[in-house]
Design a protein around this motif. Structure first.
Motif, short mmCIF file in Angstrom:
data_model
loop_
_atom_site.label_atom_id
_atom_site.label_comp_id
_atom_site.label_asym_id
_atom_site.label_seq_id
_atom_site.Cartn_x
_atom_site.Cartn_y
_atom_site.Cartn_z
N PRO A 53 3.03 4.09 -3.93
CA PRO A 53 1.93 4.53 -4.79
C PRO A 53 1.96 3.95 -6.19
O PRO A 53 0.91 3.77 -6.82
CB PRO A 53 2.11 6.06 -4.82
N SER A 73 -1.47 1.45 -5.85
CA SER A 73 -2.50 2.47 -6.04
C SER A 73 -3.90 1.88 -6.12
O SER A 73 -4.88 2.58 -5.83
CB SER A 73 -2.21 3.27 -7.32
N ARG A 74 -4.03 0.62 -6.50
CA ARG A 74 -5.35 -0.01 -6.62
C ARG A 74 -5.65 -0.95 -5.45
O ARG A 74 -6.55 -1.78 -5.53
CB ARG A 74 -5.44 -0.79 -7.93
N THR A 75 -4.90 -0.81 -4.37
CA THR A 75 -5.11 -1.66 -3.19
C THR A 75 -5.41 -0.79 -1.98
O THR A 75 -5.14 0.42 -1.99
CB THR A 75 -3.85 -2.50 -2.90
N PRO A 76 -6.02 -1.38 -0.94
CA PRO A 76 -6.29 -0.59 0.28
C PRO A 76 -5.03 -0.04 0.95
O PRO A 76 -5.10 0.93 1.71
CB PRO A 76 -7.00 -1.60 1.19
N PHE A 118 -2.78 1.63 -0.35
CA PHE A 118 -2.44 2.95 -0.86
C PHE A 118 -2.88 4.04 0.12
O PHE A 118 -2.14 5.02 0.35
CB PHE A 118 -3.11 3.17 -2.22
N GLU A 119 -4.06 3.88 0.71
CA GLU A 119 -4.53 4.85 1.69
C GLU A 119 -3.63 4.87 2.92
O GLU A 119 -3.44 5.91 3.55
CB GLU A 119 -5.97 4.53 2.09
N THR A 120 -3.08 3.71 3.26
CA THR A 120 -2.16 3.65 4.40
C THR A 120 -0.90 4.45 4.12
O THR A 120 -0.41 5.20 4.98
CB THR A 120 -1.81 2.19 4.71
N VAL A 135 -0.64 6.97 2.18
CA VAL A 135 -0.98 8.39 2.22
C VAL A 135 -1.16 8.87 3.66
O VAL A 135 -0.70 9.95 4.05
CB VAL A 135 -2.27 8.65 1.41
N ALA A 136 -1.80 8.03 4.49
CA ALA A 136 -2.10 8.44 5.87
C ALA A 136 -0.83 8.61 6.70
O ALA A 136 -0.73 9.54 7.51
CB ALA A 136 -3.03 7.42 6.51
N ASN A 181 0.88 12.07 6.41
CA ASN A 181 0.09 13.27 6.68
C ASN A 181 0.97 14.32 7.36
O ASN A 181 1.52 14.07 8.44
CB ASN A 181 -1.09 12.91 7.57
#
Length: 272
Positions: free
Chosen positions: A120, A124-127, A129-131, A133-134, A137
């Motif tokens: 993170p 944090s400013r790249t796609p 980051f969502e990975t 987080v996912a 879960n």
């Protein structure tokens, strides 16, 4: 001489049985013998109604199913390709797959935690980051699947290697190819049916690993079945031991089922 060997064999088996059965019997007595109440099975009847039991068990089974699928999809084609095209690389692959046995789990999970904390801050400013987080879960932490795949590599490799040694992979694939099958069809229709026992062994070992793994899940902050047992033990020791005994019995039942399936496969193949 044969009589002495049989005697020593039974002595060793008897000592091994005592080594495993005495602690199990002591655990059962601890769960059913309540001071002042006598024999009661409340510790076992309360398991299903205890908070977190169903969710943690379902999570562990989901993680086990995903781990088995990923590790088999990764290792089966790689092992077959290794047999067919690059047999000289087998020692290299064996060493790589054996590395998880050398690295302590605490060091392994420390590396994973460092990467998860680093992601993170720099992504944090790249796609990606969502990975990050996912895969963390709590309802389905895929990061645990990735960790378990690495930890299961030594056991899956040994099981598949033993299975591939017992069959002539090259002849089977060449026969399928000569009949017009492509490479995926040759793998699925000719190689996999002959690896049924090895696949079952690899799946069972992976299942046992995931259900019993504690260190990685605990330090990463997730609560599958093994971590739930530990958390329950802090408030209700009898319930914790009862769950452990029950999980051990279920594991033994799976092992006996696997042995029975393997025995039927051998009998069918010998008759054929």
């Amino acid at each position: 001489m044969a009589g002495r060997l049989n005697l020593w064999r039974w002595v060793v088996l008897g000592l091994a049985a005592l080594y495993f059965l005495v602690p199990l019997a002591a655990s059962v007595v601890f769960t059913i013998d309540v001071p002042g109440e006598g024999v009661t099975f409340d510790a076992y009847t309360q398991i299903i109604s205890t908070a977190g039991f169903t969710s943690s068990l379902v999570l562990s089974l989901e993680l086990a199913a995903a781990t088995i699928a990923v590790v088999l999809l990764l290792m089966v084609p790689a092992m077959v390709a290794l047999r067919l095209g690059a047999p000289r690389l087998r020692p290299v692959v064996e060493v790589i797959c054996s590395l998880p046995l050398v690295v302590p789990p605490i060091a392994f999970v420390a590396g994973i935690a460092t990467v998860l904390k680093w992601g993170p801050d720099y992504l944090s400013r790249t796609p990606l980051f969502e990975t990050f987080v996912a895969i963390q879960n709590p309802s389905f932490p895929f990061v645990l699947v990735l960790a378990y795949v690495v930890m299961a590599l030594p056991f899956v490799y040994r099981a598949l290697d033993s299975g591939l040694r017992a069959i002539d992979v090259k002849t089977l694939v060449e026969a399928a190819r000569s009949c017009g099958a492509n490479w995926p069809q040759a793998l699925v229709r000719t190689v996999l049916p002959n690896l049924r026992g090895a696949l079952l062994n690899a799946s069972f070992l992976t299942l046992a690993l995931v259900l019993g793994e504690f260190t990685v899940a605990q330090l990463l902050g997730f609560q599958p079945f093994a971590v739930w047992i530990y958390s329950v033990g802090g408030s209700n020791a009898q319930l914790s031991v009862a769950v452990s005994v029950l999980s051990l019995v279920v594991t033994w039942a799976l092992l006996l089922t696997l042995a029975g399936v393997g025995g039927r496969d051998k009998t069918a193949s010998s008759r054929g």
